[in-house]
Design a protein around this motif. Structure first.
Motif, PDB file in Angstrom:
ATOM      1  N   VAL A 147      10.539  16.949  -1.658  1.00  0.00           N
ATOM      2  CA  VAL A 147      10.228  17.246  -0.256  1.00  0.00           C
ATOM      3  C   VAL A 147       8.822  16.773   0.100  1.00  0.00           C
ATOM      4  O   VAL A 147       8.593  16.188   1.165  1.00  0.00           O
ATOM      5  N   GLY A 148       7.882  16.992  -0.804  1.00  0.00           N
ATOM      6  CA  GLY A 148       6.502  16.583  -0.543  1.00  0.00           C
ATOM      7  C   GLY A 148       6.357  15.081  -0.410  1.00  0.00           C
ATOM      8  O   GLY A 148       5.707  14.582   0.524  1.00  0.00           O
ATOM      9  N   VAL A 149       6.967  14.342  -1.332  1.00  0.00           N
ATOM     10  CA  VAL A 149       6.889  12.876  -1.276  1.00  0.00           C
ATOM     11  C   VAL A 149       7.573  12.362  -0.017  1.00  0.00           C
ATOM     12  O   VAL A 149       7.053  11.474   0.673  1.00  0.00           O
TER      13      VAL A 149
ATOM     14  N   TYR B 146       7.964  13.905   2.799  1.00  0.00           N
ATOM     15  CA  TYR B 146       7.128  14.251   3.957  1.00  0.00           C
ATOM     16  C   TYR B 146       6.015  13.216   4.164  1.00  0.00           C
ATOM     17  O   TYR B 146       5.839  12.690   5.271  1.00  0.00           O
ATOM     18  N   PHE B 147       5.285  12.922   3.104  1.00  0.00           N
ATOM     19  CA  PHE B 147       4.154  12.004   3.248  1.00  0.00           C
ATOM     20  C   PHE B 147       4.608  10.560   3.468  1.00  0.00           C
ATOM     21  O   PHE B 147       3.933   9.797   4.163  1.00  0.00           O
ATOM     22  N   MET B 148       5.756  10.181   2.898  1.00  0.00           N
ATOM     23  CA  MET B 148       6.266   8.829   3.133  1.00  0.00           C
ATOM     24  C   MET B 148       6.674   8.639   4.593  1.00  0.00           C
ATOM     25  O   MET B 148       6.499   7.561   5.161  1.00  0.00           O
ATOM     26  N   VAL B 149       7.214   9.715   5.196  1.00  0.00           N
ATOM     27  CA  VAL B 149       7.539   9.637   6.614  1.00  0.00           C
ATOM     28  C   VAL B 149       6.266   9.566   7.448  1.00  0.00           C
ATOM     29  O   VAL B 149       6.174   8.777   8.393  1.00  0.00           O
ATOM     30  N   ARG B 150       5.260  10.368   7.097  1.00  0.00           N
ATOM     31  CA  ARG B 150       4.023  10.380   7.870  1.00  0.00           C
ATOM     32  C   ARG B 150       3.295   9.035   7.812  1.00  0.00           C
ATOM     33  O   ARG B 150       2.669   8.613   8.792  1.00  0.00           O
ATOM     34  N   TRP B 151       3.348   8.362   6.665  1.00  0.00           N
ATOM     35  CA  TRP B 151       2.650   7.081   6.504  1.00  0.00           C
ATOM     36  C   TRP B 151       3.562   5.860   6.611  1.00  0.00           C
ATOM     37  O   TRP B 151       3.098   4.737   6.755  1.00  0.00           O
ATOM     38  N   GLY B 152       4.882   6.102   6.549  1.00  0.00           N
ATOM     39  CA  GLY B 152       5.822   4.994   6.403  1.00  0.00           C
ATOM     40  C   GLY B 152       5.911   4.042   7.569  1.00  0.00           C
ATOM     41  O   GLY B 152       6.388   2.910   7.405  1.00  0.00           O
ATOM     42  N   PHE B 153       5.483   4.453   8.755  1.00  0.00           N
ATOM     43  CA  PHE B 153       5.588   3.564   9.908  1.00  0.00           C
ATOM     44  C   PHE B 153       4.387   2.633  10.033  1.00  0.00           C
ATOM     45  O   PHE B 153       4.249   1.924  11.030  1.00  0.00           O
ATOM     46  N   GLY B 154       3.554   2.633   8.994  1.00  0.00           N
ATOM     47  CA  GLY B 154       2.464   1.664   8.941  1.00  0.00           C
ATOM     48  C   GLY B 154       2.968   0.233   8.917  1.00  0.00           C
ATOM     49  O   GLY B 154       2.298  -0.688   9.400  1.00  0.00           O
ATOM     50  N   VAL B 155       4.166   0.025   8.357  1.00  0.00           N
ATOM     51  CA  VAL B 155       4.744  -1.322   8.320  1.00  0.00           C
ATOM     52  C   VAL B 155       5.056  -1.804   9.737  1.00  0.00           C
ATOM     53  O   VAL B 155       4.693  -2.917  10.126  1.00  0.00           O
TER      54      VAL B 155
ATOM     55  N   LEU C  50       0.821  -1.204   0.000  1.00  0.00           N
ATOM     56  CA  LEU C  50       0.000   0.000   0.000  1.00  0.00           C
ATOM     57  C   LEU C  50       0.860   1.262   0.000  1.00  0.00           C
ATOM     58  O   LEU C  50       0.630   2.186  -0.795  1.00  0.00           O
ATOM     59  N   ILE C  51       1.864   1.294   0.863  1.00  0.00           N
ATOM     60  CA  ILE C  51       2.733   2.465   0.942  1.00  0.00           C
ATOM     61  C   ILE C  51       3.540   2.625  -0.343  1.00  0.00           C
ATOM     62  O   ILE C  51       3.754   3.745  -0.828  1.00  0.00           O
ATOM     63  N   SER C  52       3.976   1.507  -0.927  1.00  0.00           N
ATOM     64  CA  SER C  52       4.734   1.569  -2.187  1.00  0.00           C
ATOM     65  C   SER C  52       3.867   2.111  -3.315  1.00  0.00           C
ATOM     66  O   SER C  52       4.326   2.926  -4.128  1.00  0.00           O
ATOM     67  N   LEU C  53       2.618   1.661  -3.378  1.00  0.00           N
ATOM     68  CA  LEU C  53       1.706   2.153  -4.414  1.00  0.00           C
ATOM     69  C   LEU C  53       1.419   3.641  -4.238  1.00  0.00           C
ATOM     70  O   LEU C  53       1.386   4.404  -5.217  1.00  0.00           O
ATOM     71  N   ILE C  54       1.214   4.053  -3.004  1.00  0.00           N
ATOM     72  CA  ILE C  54       0.970   5.482  -2.736  1.00  0.00           C
ATOM     73  C   ILE C  54       2.186   6.309  -3.140  1.00  0.00           C
ATOM     74  O   ILE C  54       2.071   7.344  -3.808  1.00  0.00           O
ATOM     75  N   GLY C  55       3.378   5.836  -2.744  1.00  0.00           N
ATOM     76  CA  GLY C  55       4.599   6.554  -3.098  1.00  0.00           C
ATOM     77  C   GLY C  55       4.807   6.622  -4.597  1.00  0.00           C
ATOM     78  O   GLY C  55       5.184   7.681  -5.134  1.00  0.00           O
ATOM     79  N   GLY C  56       4.542   5.503  -5.293  1.00  0.00           N
ATOM     80  CA  GLY C  56       4.678   5.498  -6.748  1.00  0.00           C
ATOM     81  C   GLY C  56       3.712   6.459  -7.417  1.00  0.00           C
ATOM     82  O   GLY C  56       4.070   7.199  -8.335  1.00  0.00           O
ATOM     83  N   GLY C  57       2.469   6.459  -6.934  1.00  0.00           N
ATOM     84  CA  GLY C  57       1.470   7.374  -7.484  1.00  0.00           C
ATOM     85  C   GLY C  57       1.818   8.822  -7.232  1.00  0.00           C
ATOM     86  O   GLY C  57       1.619   9.689  -8.095  1.00  0.00           O
ATOM     87  N   MET C  58       2.375   9.094  -6.041  1.00  0.00           N
ATOM     88  CA  MET C  58       2.753  10.471  -5.718  1.00  0.00           C
ATOM     89  C   MET C  58       3.928  10.950  -6.562  1.00  0.00           C
ATOM     90  O   MET C  58       4.133  12.153  -6.723  1.00  0.00           O
ATOM     91  N   MET C  59       4.710  10.008  -7.081  1.00  0.00           N
ATOM     92  CA  MET C  59       5.848  10.384  -7.927  1.00  0.00           C
ATOM     93  C   MET C  59       5.448  10.508  -9.391  1.00  0.00           C
ATOM     94  O   MET C  59       5.782  11.489 -10.062  1.00  0.00           O
ATOM     95  N   ILE C  60       4.727   9.511  -9.893  1.00  0.00           N
ATOM     96  CA  ILE C  60       4.473   9.425 -11.339  1.00  0.00           C
ATOM     97  C   ILE C  60       3.532  10.526 -11.819  1.00  0.00           C
ATOM     98  O   ILE C  60       3.834  11.247 -12.783  1.00  0.00           O
TER      99      ILE C  60
END
Length: 310
Positions: free
Chosen positions: A193-195, A197-206, A149-159
């Motif tokens: 910076v935006g990506v 930021y959000f990866m840190v905010r959501w990244g500890f879901g794992v 889920l986090i990988s898909l969100i990160g990929g979408g936020m980049m692409i």
């Protein structure tokens, strides 16, 4: 109970704990990654050998590399690579891609094992690598789900923003090249910076998926844990990235001068990657428990439990 892991820590203390625990428990933590991911690296090596990659190749280093003979040899190597685009080579490339994808699905279990290992350390409990491997796989489903889920969100936020930015830069360049240059610097910096930021905010879901079975949805819980520590965590991961970049850059570059792109060279690079991944995984786990202590008062719970057992 490990007191230093059960109280809030500053920036430098987290870095110190990361490298100290990585050193003290190197054998156990490294075996986790070597056991789970190592076989995929061996499989990659076998596929590369079957594709014709040299097992051990020495490359000339010195003035002769700049001579006419050196350039001629380099040109011949490029020609040989172009001729190697046979059906067998293409099949080997597809197999390598498949192995890489499959190995991606193993990393969540390794990360989970490291998290459980750090949890045992902070509780003052002994453990073995087999034990934490078993604990990691016991939460494999949630770990994999959160990672995907986090990988898909990160990929979408980049692409998606990347496509928009490219169009904006192209339009700005038509107006004036300098405008296009400035837009590229500003927009790509903002995207990074935006990506981050959000990866840190959501990244500890794992980590939450591994340790908090009855918690709220992992992404929301992660957002709550990181709300006052976001930029500190960003700074920590930037430091980790710089250290890892030096290790994975200098050592492979030095070995590459002597081994070329041989199978042995690729194996060494993969082992270095496992080592650096282990360090980041330990740091990730330490940061997670630090966030948990700051938000949930886990240090007080530990002290109460110790007092009641006296």
């Amino acid at each position: 109970m490990n007191g230093s892991l059960n109280k809030p820590k500053g920036f430098g203390q987290i870095l110190d704990q990361t490298f100290r625990l990585s050193k003290q428990h190197f054998k156990t933590f490294f075996l986790v990654f070597l056991t789970l991911v190592g076989p995929f690296f061996l499989l990659e090596a076998l596929i590369n050998l079957m594709m014709g990659t040299s097992f051990l190749k020495e490359v000339s280093v010195g003035p002769e590399i700049f001579s006419g003979a050196g350039f001629e040899s380099w040109a011949n190597d490029i020609a040989a690579e172009e001729e190697a685009l046979t059906p067998g080579y293409l099949i080997g490339s597809l197999l390598l891609g498949f192995v890489t994808i499959v190995s991606f699905f193993i990393y969540p279990a390794a990360q989970g094992a490291i998290i459980f290992g750090v949890d045992h350390i902070r509780k003052g409990e002994s453990f073995t690598y087999k034990q934490i491997l078993k604990e990691g796989f016991s939460r494999y489903g949630p770990l994999l789900g959160s990672t995907l889920l986090i990988s898909l969100i990160g990929g979408g936020m980049m692409i998606i923003p990347m496509i928009i930015i490219v169009f904006l830069i192209a339009f700005g360049s038509l107006v004036h090249p300098f405008i296009g240059l400035m837009m590229s610097i500003v927009l790509f910096t903002a995207l990074f910076v935006g990506v981050l930021y959000f990866m840190v905010r959501w990244g500890f879901g794992v980590a939450i998926s591994a340790m908090e079975k009855g918690s709220a949805p992992a992404l929301g819980r992660s957002w709550h844990l990181t709300k006052r520590r976001t930029w500190t965590i960003v700074g920590l991961f930037v430091i980790y990235a710089l250290i890892v970049g030096v290790i994975t850059g200098v050592l492979p570059l030095t070995l590459g001068l002597f081994l070329g792109n041989s199978v042995v060279y690729q194996l060494v690079v993969n082992l270095v990657t496992l080592f650096t991944t282990m360090i980041i995984s330990v740091g990730y786990a330490i940061i997670y428990f630090d966030l948990k202590i700051r938000n949930d008062g886990d240090d007080l719970d530990q002290l109460i439990d110790e007092y009641e057992t006296v």
